[in-house]
Design an enzyme around this catalytic site. Structure first.
Site, PDB file in Angstrom:
ATOM      1  CB  VAL A  76     -24.475-102.406 -33.075  1.00 50.35           C
ATOM      2  CG1 VAL A  76     -25.014-103.417 -32.081  1.00 50.35           C
ATOM      3  CG2 VAL A  76     -25.448-102.188 -34.241  1.00 50.35           C
TER       4      VAL A  76
ATOM      5  CE1 TYR B 198     -31.569-104.699 -44.582  1.00 49.28           C
ATOM      6  CE2 TYR B 198     -32.015-105.843 -46.646  1.00 49.28           C
ATOM      7  CZ  TYR B 198     -31.905-105.860 -45.270  1.00 49.28           C
ATOM      8  OH  TYR B 198     -32.119-107.027 -44.578  1.00 49.28           O
TER       9      TYR B 198
ATOM     10  CB  SER C 287     -25.674-102.338 -45.379  1.00 50.27           C
ATOM     11  OG  SER C 287     -26.951-102.952 -45.403  1.00 50.27           O
TER      12      SER C 287
END
Length: 277
Positions: free
Chosen positions: A63, A155, A158
């Site tokens: 993706v 992380y 995001s």
């Protein structure tokens, strides 16, 4: 929204919450396209949900690569001519504190998959989604997108980005019969996020959720047009100190980070001693 006979895309479907969601959607009567990078695992999932004879399909896709995502959109158009549900579940974590120039590329890689993967899939599939209304886009984020904790800035960044993107799109598409939902799991043991320390802890293991709970939350959001679901539900309470008592929240976060660092150091020391022996 009725799932029977609907057409769904689930990214990150080769394992964990994505796999469980694909299985549950298929059992609800939906036709599911499972998407991930690992073909062998996707073929196992496809076989388990009934295969192409029942209208399901697979598409191998990273993706983070927009050209591959465009290929996914072409596959959906050619195979089904519609897309009623998009579940943006693909993501991973690259633990570590942000220490300088070498960590910029690591953060970019995490953002490419976790955030821009959501953007690419949403953007490329949006024409089909708009043609298939009433339809749903479900973005799987994390409690790390509400509470920034130490040791994993990439992380958390995001997931904060996904939350803002999702909340804005929910408003933008509300009048177009497209429900954009946000799922925010807490600690869920999976292949990519095993949480071995928490599973061994006599207290913290009770804070763990399950992939079944995440899947149930995703389906609930689709069927009942809900904007947000936290998994487990009581994790909502963890956001209150940040909003109502921000100084206490920051103090507690620092203490948690200190404890995490000690556990990490102890683990390193234990592994060193084992190697020496």
């Amino acid at each position: 929204m009725e799932l029977t006979s609907s057409v769904c895309v689930v990214t990150g479907a080769s394992s964990g919450s994505g796999r469980r969601t694909a299985l549950d959607l298929a059992r609800s009567g939906a036709r599911v396209c499972v998407v991930a990078r690992r073909r062998a695992l996707l073929e196992e999932v496809l076989a388990e949900i009934g295969g192409s004879d029942r209208g399901h399909s697979l598409f191998v896709c990273d993706v983070a690569d927009r050209a591959q995502v465009r290929g996914l959109a072409e596959h959906m158009s050619a195979t089904y001519g519609r897309c009623d549900v998009l579940v943006n579940n693909a993501g991973y974590s690259d633990d570590g504190t942000f220490e300088g120039p070498d960590d910029v590329e690591r953060l970019e890689r995490v953002m490419a998959v976790n955030f821009f993967g959501v953007v690419y899939c949403t953007g490329e599939l949006l024409p089909l989604i708009l043609e298939s209304t009433p339809s749903s886009i479900v973005n799987v984020s994390s409690m790390a997108g509400r509470l920034g904790l130490g040791g994993n800035a990439s992380y958390s960044a995001s997931k904060f980005a996904i939350n803002g993107f999702s909340e804005s799109l929910h408003i933008d598409f509300a009048g177009r019969d497209v429900c954009v939902s946000l799922i925010e799991p807490g600690f869920i043991p999976t292949e990519g996020f095993p949480h071995p320390g928490l599973q061994k802890d006599s207290v913290m293991r009770h804070a763990l959720g399950t992939v079944e709970e995440v899947s149930a939350a995703i389906i609930d959001a689709i069927e009942n047009r809900k904007m947000e679901r936290v998994v487990p539900r009581w994790y909502h309470l963890l956001q209150l100190p940040r909003v109502l008592l921000p100084r206490l929240h920051r103090w507690a976060s620092l203490k948690m980070n200190e404890a995490r660092s000690r556990r990490k150091d102890n683990g390193t020391e234990e592994r060193t001693q084992e190697s020496a022996s």
